[in-house]
Scaffold this active site. Structure first.
Site, PDB file in Angstrom:
ATOM      1  N   SER A 163       0.583  -1.070   0.057  1.00  0.00           N
ATOM      2  CA  SER A 163       0.027   0.456  -0.525  1.00  0.00           C
ATOM      3  C   SER A 163       0.813   1.639  -0.262  1.00  0.00           C
ATOM      4  O   SER A 163       0.407   2.633  -0.167  1.00  0.00           O
ATOM      5  CB  SER A 163      -0.714  -0.236   1.123  1.00  0.00           C
ATOM      6  OG  SER A 163      -1.655  -0.958   0.955  1.00  0.00           O
ATOM      7  N   GLU A 167     -13.601  11.077   1.604  1.00  0.00           N
ATOM      8  CA  GLU A 167     -14.152  12.046   2.738  1.00  0.00           C
ATOM      9  C   GLU A 167     -14.988  10.855   3.564  1.00  0.00           C
ATOM     10  O   GLU A 167     -15.336   9.708   2.960  1.00  0.00           O
ATOM     11  CB  GLU A 167     -15.073  13.110   2.053  1.00  0.00           C
ATOM     12  CG  GLU A 167     -14.467  13.690   1.087  1.00  0.00           C
ATOM     13  CD  GLU A 167     -14.768  14.916   0.462  1.00  0.00           C
ATOM     14  OE1 GLU A 167     -16.097  15.079   0.692  1.00  0.00           O
ATOM     15  OE2 GLU A 167     -14.177  15.891  -0.098  1.00  0.00           O
ATOM     16  N   HIS A 211     -18.349   9.951   1.840  1.00  0.00           N
ATOM     17  CA  HIS A 211     -18.287   9.984   0.021  1.00  0.00           C
ATOM     18  C   HIS A 211     -17.140   9.494  -0.344  1.00  0.00           C
ATOM     19  O   HIS A 211     -15.985   9.596   0.062  1.00  0.00           O
ATOM     20  CB  HIS A 211     -18.184  10.639  -0.671  1.00  0.00           C
ATOM     21  CG  HIS A 211     -19.476  12.550  -0.262  1.00  0.00           C
ATOM     22  ND1 HIS A 211     -20.837  12.344  -0.360  1.00  0.00           N
ATOM     23  CD2 HIS A 211     -19.556  13.632   0.281  1.00  0.00           C
ATOM     24  CE1 HIS A 211     -21.547  13.197   0.141  1.00  0.00           C
ATOM     25  NE2 HIS A 211     -20.645  13.688   0.503  1.00  0.00           N
ATOM     26  N   SER A 233     -17.157   5.443  -2.447  1.00  0.00           N
ATOM     27  CA  SER A 233     -17.554   4.639  -3.631  1.00  0.00           C
ATOM     28  C   SER A 233     -17.942   6.032  -5.019  1.00  0.00           C
ATOM     29  O   SER A 233     -17.839   5.951  -5.759  1.00  0.00           O
ATOM     30  CB  SER A 233     -18.279   3.865  -3.620  1.00  0.00           C
ATOM     31  OG  SER A 233     -18.141   2.655  -2.650  1.00  0.00           O
ATOM     32  N   ALA A 255      -3.256   2.245  -9.735  1.00  0.00           N
ATOM     33  CA  ALA A 255      -3.038   1.456  -7.990  1.00  0.00           C
ATOM     34  C   ALA A 255      -3.680   0.442  -8.370  1.00  0.00           C
ATOM     35  O   ALA A 255      -3.249  -0.366  -7.447  1.00  0.00           O
ATOM     36  CB  ALA A 255      -3.577   2.273  -7.410  1.00  0.00           C
ATOM     37  N   ILE A 265      -6.962 -24.810   6.410  1.00  0.00           N
ATOM     38  CA  ILE A 265      -5.690 -25.801   7.580  1.00  0.00           C
ATOM     39  C   ILE A 265      -4.588 -26.046   8.589  1.00  0.00           C
ATOM     40  O   ILE A 265      -4.102 -26.907   9.099  1.00  0.00           O
ATOM     41  CB  ILE A 265      -4.554 -25.944   6.126  1.00  0.00           C
ATOM     42  CG1 ILE A 265      -6.109 -26.929   4.965  1.00  0.00           C
ATOM     43  CG2 ILE A 265      -3.684 -27.219   5.904  1.00  0.00           C
ATOM     44  CD1 ILE A 265      -4.871 -26.442   3.147  1.00  0.00           C
ATOM     45  N   GLU A 290      -9.888   1.508  -3.292  1.00  0.00           N
ATOM     46  CA  GLU A 290      -9.838   1.239  -4.459  1.00  0.00           C
ATOM     47  C   GLU A 290     -10.920   0.425  -5.652  1.00  0.00           C
ATOM     48  O   GLU A 290     -10.908   0.365  -6.652  1.00  0.00           O
ATOM     49  CB  GLU A 290      -8.068   0.556  -5.096  1.00  0.00           C
ATOM     50  CG  GLU A 290      -7.138   0.672  -4.521  1.00  0.00           C
ATOM     51  CD  GLU A 290      -6.533   1.694  -5.404  1.00  0.00           C
ATOM     52  OE1 GLU A 290      -6.865   2.462  -6.258  1.00  0.00           O
ATOM     53  OE2 GLU A 290      -5.388   3.106  -4.303  1.00  0.00           O
ATOM     54  N   THR A 343     -14.443  -0.822  -3.989  1.00  0.00           N
ATOM     55  CA  THR A 343     -14.938  -2.224  -3.124  1.00  0.00           C
ATOM     56  C   THR A 343     -15.889  -3.337  -4.209  1.00  0.00           C
ATOM     57  O   THR A 343     -15.879  -2.799  -5.897  1.00  0.00           O
ATOM     58  CB  THR A 343     -16.724  -1.615  -2.837  1.00  0.00           C
ATOM     59  OG1 THR A 343     -17.368  -1.392  -3.465  1.00  0.00           O
ATOM     60  CG2 THR A 343     -16.045  -1.007  -2.076  1.00  0.00           C
TER      61      THR A 343
HETATM   62  C1  LIG Z   1      -6.885   1.194   4.864  1.00  0.00           C
HETATM   63  C2  LIG Z   1      -7.693   1.784   4.294  1.00  0.00           C
HETATM   64  C3  LIG Z   1      -6.483   2.657   3.101  1.00  0.00           C
HETATM   65  C4  LIG Z   1      -7.198   3.304   2.207  1.00  0.00           C
HETATM   66  N1  LIG Z   1      -6.428   4.545   1.652  1.00  0.00           N
HETATM   67  C5  LIG Z   1      -7.270   5.635   0.734  1.00  0.00           C
HETATM   68  C6  LIG Z   1      -6.586   6.619   0.371  1.00  0.00           C
HETATM   69  O1  LIG Z   1      -5.315   6.389   0.642  1.00  0.00           O
HETATM   70  N2  LIG Z   1      -7.383   7.216  -0.182  1.00  0.00           N
HETATM   71  C7  LIG Z   1      -8.566   7.394   0.040  1.00  0.00           C
HETATM   72  O2  LIG Z   1      -8.507   7.868  -0.929  1.00  0.00           O
HETATM   73  N3  LIG Z   1      -8.981   6.036   0.612  1.00  0.00           N
HETATM   74  C8  LIG Z   1      -8.659   5.099   0.627  1.00  0.00           C
HETATM   75  N4  LIG Z   1      -9.105   4.574   1.382  1.00  0.00           N
HETATM   76  C9  LIG Z   1     -10.917   4.865   1.067  1.00  0.00           C
HETATM   77  C10 LIG Z   1     -11.229   3.384   0.300  1.00  0.00           C
HETATM   78  O3  LIG Z   1     -11.363   3.873  -0.806  1.00  0.00           O
HETATM   79  C11 LIG Z   1     -12.728   3.339   0.427  1.00  0.00           C
HETATM   80  O4  LIG Z   1     -12.648   2.938   2.088  1.00  0.00           O
HETATM   81  C12 LIG Z   1     -13.668   2.285  -0.465  1.00  0.00           C
HETATM   82  O5  LIG Z   1     -13.946   3.660  -1.652  1.00  0.00           O
HETATM   83  C13 LIG Z   1     -14.651   3.053   0.038  1.00  0.00           C
HETATM   84  O6  LIG Z   1     -15.667   3.717   0.155  1.00  0.00           O
HETATM   85  P1  LIG Z   1     -16.540   4.002   1.805  1.00  0.00           P
HETATM   86  O7  LIG Z   1     -15.514   3.113   2.699  1.00  0.00           O
HETATM   87  O8  LIG Z   1     -17.281   5.168   2.374  1.00  0.00           O
HETATM   88  O9  LIG Z   1     -17.430   3.035   1.617  1.00  0.00           O
HETATM   89  P2  LIG Z   1     -19.072   3.049   1.256  1.00  0.00           P
HETATM   90  O10 LIG Z   1     -18.993   4.396  -0.482  1.00  0.00           O
HETATM   91  O11 LIG Z   1     -19.952   3.864   1.885  1.00  0.00           O
HETATM   92  O12 LIG Z   1     -19.799   1.790   0.871  1.00  0.00           O
HETATM   93  C14 LIG Z   1     -20.731   1.326   1.936  1.00  0.00           C
HETATM   94  C15 LIG Z   1     -21.043  -0.223   0.761  1.00  0.00           C
HETATM   95  O13 LIG Z   1     -22.253   0.144   0.239  1.00  0.00           O
HETATM   96  C16 LIG Z   1     -21.971  -0.588  -1.357  1.00  0.00           C
HETATM   97  N5  LIG Z   1     -21.965   0.187  -2.199  1.00  0.00           N
HETATM   98  C17 LIG Z   1     -22.119   1.509  -1.903  1.00  0.00           C
HETATM   99  N6  LIG Z   1     -22.907   2.154  -3.643  1.00  0.00           N
HETATM  100  C18 LIG Z   1     -22.709   1.488  -3.671  1.00  0.00           C
HETATM  101  C19 LIG Z   1     -24.510   0.826  -5.512  1.00  0.00           C
HETATM  102  N7  LIG Z   1     -24.571   1.846  -5.791  1.00  0.00           N
HETATM  103  N8  LIG Z   1     -24.859  -0.421  -5.561  1.00  0.00           N
HETATM  104  C20 LIG Z   1     -24.308  -1.373  -4.484  1.00  0.00           C
HETATM  105  N9  LIG Z   1     -23.509  -0.998  -3.845  1.00  0.00           N
HETATM  106  C21 LIG Z   1     -22.830  -0.636  -3.268  1.00  0.00           C
HETATM  107  C22 LIG Z   1     -19.978  -0.188  -0.775  1.00  0.00           C
HETATM  108  O14 LIG Z   1     -20.157  -1.134  -2.203  1.00  0.00           O
HETATM  109  C23 LIG Z   1     -19.953  -0.960   0.095  1.00  0.00           C
HETATM  110  O15 LIG Z   1     -19.910  -2.539  -0.001  1.00  0.00           O
HETATM  111  C24 LIG Z   1      -8.516   4.037   2.162  1.00  0.00           C
HETATM  112  C25 LIG Z   1      -9.511   2.430   2.742  1.00  0.00           C
HETATM  113  C26 LIG Z   1      -8.892   1.598   3.343  1.00  0.00           C
HETATM  114  C27 LIG Z   1      -9.772   1.083   4.803  1.00  0.00           C
END
Ligand SMILES: Cc1cc2nc3c(=O)[nH]c(=O)nc-3n(C[C@H](O)[C@H](O)[C@H](O)COP(=O)(O)OP(=O)(O)OC[C@H]3O[C@@H](n4cnc5c(N)ncnc54)[C@H](O)[C@@H]3O)c2cc1C
Length: 396
Positions: free
Chosen positions: A103, A145, A148, A150, A254, A349, A375, A377
């Protein structure tokens, strides 16, 4: 088909003979990264993971810079100019040690450096990229954020022009490398659409509190970015890449590294399971001699090496300039999902020992929970592929 005696021997570490696809230079890069990780990371990683820290991150970054692993496939500005396949092999070896290491390298090279390299001005490139390639400057990438993830198009962080300056306000969440970075690439709404900003992290109004209490990617720094009226000169904005196209193309780069990296975590877990199954005895026999264990091992080997082959195929397409984002989604969706399954099966295992940090399996499994989400979900990549297959957009 020649008689088996005339064929090369079966190699349990490479059952499909995928190494035949690699050049001597590819193999040398892979071996260099593997032996660096074996020397510098593997002896300590369980302890770092338990402590929830990545101590010596600045030293590690410099060593990764010396290896050429930062911004590895970028050209010029001190970057190694390696092929996409070589970059992928490095990601695989780093993630075989720990997803946190991969990462660090992905965010530095494929997100922060890539954004500056692809969308930055010549001045921005000269100022930041050589130090980042050397690991002397650590970068982060702020897109997500608190409200915000996905759907980054709805981000609230914004920048407005004031005189000749930009004033940047908002919050970013879950940002890898955030509190150790000297430079942050931050995406924000402006009157001209979403734009990227290159923010020195010592700018007044910028802070990056570290996020604690994570049960995944514990040997990785994750932070919030707080931008409280951060004043930046005009030259801080990335001149190219307006709109979501900018951050999305960085993410595609990425994600490509993750397609390879996930197979590294899977390989490490699988190797643990094979070794354990040959020495652990129950009912007076090694458990690897039971058919049910062998079925698990065979199925894992099939998915592991299919995944590596897929990564290879995508790497060759990227090197040929023919890799589409939908194909990257295909790879990320499959390989991370299968890697988690391999870790879970390996864990069974190892029995109770599987939950111990003395073995890498549970650490990889919990790391991959983050990799499954960041990157893009699983669901986002299913929607990307669903749209490509049907022509129907199901995102909203
Ligand atoms: C350890 C770690 C490191 C990270 N590093 C970075 C970084 O360096 N820079 C950065 O910018 N971000 C980073 N992230 C953030 C990461 O990219 C986000 O967590 C990811 O994009 C998902 O966003 P969210 O957690 O807000 O989930 P949400 O968007 O709230 O989603 C929650 C659930 O709802 C589902 N969902 C959402 N919309 C829909 C839809 N239209 N249809 C069906 N299902 C849906 C999603 O698939 C998920 O299962 C990091 C996250 C982690 C855990």
């Amino acid at each position: 088909m020649p008689a088996p005696s005339k064929l090369p021997p079966f190699d349990p570490a490479d059952p499909l003979g995928i190494d035949d696809l690699l050049s001597p230079e590819d193999l040398a890069i892979r071996d260099a990264v593997r032996s660096w990780a074996a020397d510098r990371v593997l002896p300590h990683i369980a302890e770092w993971y338990e402590r929830g820290e990545l101590p010596g991150i600045r030293e590690l970054a410099k060593e990764l810079g010396s290896l050429g692993a930062l911004g590895m496939s970028l050209e010029g500005y001190g970057c190694a100019g390696a092929s996409a396949v070589q970059y992928g092999l490095a990601c695989l070896e780093l993630e075989a040690a720990d997803s946190g290491l991969r990462s660090l390298v992905s965010v530095q090279g494929s997100l922060a450096m890539y954004a500056i390299h692809r969308f930055g001005s010549e001045e921005q490139k000269q100022r930041w990229l050589p130090g980042m390639a050397a690991g002397e400057i650590i970068g982060c990438f702020g897109l997500t954020e608190p409200d915000h993830g996905s759907d980054p198009a709805s981000m609230r962080t914004h920048a407005k022009r004031e005189g000749g300056d930009w004033v940047l306000s908002g919050r970013k969440m879950w940002i890898t490398n955030g509190s150790v970075a000297q430079v942050a690439v931050v995406w924000a709404q402006t009157d001209e659409g979403i734009r990227g900003f290159v923010v020195p992290t010592d700018a007044p109004g910028f802070s990056a509190p570290e996020i604690k209490h994570k049960w995944s990617l514990r040997a990785s720094v994750t932070s919030e970015l707080v931008l409280d009226e951060v004043r930046l000169p005009e030259e801080a904005v990335l001149p190219e890449g307006t709109g979501l196209r900018g951050p999305l193309s960085c993410l595609s780069h990425a994600r490509y590294g993750i397609v390879w990296g996930a197979m590294g975590a899977a390989r490490s877990s699988f190797e643990s399971a094979v070794a354990y199954s040959k020495t652990r005895e129950q009912f007076d026999r090694p458990i690897g001699g039971f058919q049910l264990t062998q079925a698990k091992l065979a199925d894992m080997a099939v998915e592991l090496h299919k995944g590596i082959l897929l990564a290879h195929h995508l790497g060759r397409r990227m090197d040929a300039g023919r890799l589409r984002p939908e194909q990257v989604s295909f790879g990320k969706l499959n390989n991370v999902r299968e890697a988690i399954e391999i870790c879970r099966t390996s864990r069974t295992i190892l029995g109770a020992n599987g939950i111990s940090l003395e073995y890498p399996v549970m650490r990889h499994a919990t790391n991959l929970e983050s990799v499954l989400t960041y990157e893009g979900t699983v669901e986002m990549h299913q929607l990307v592929l669903g749209k490509a297959l049907t022509g129907l957009d199901a995102f909203r």
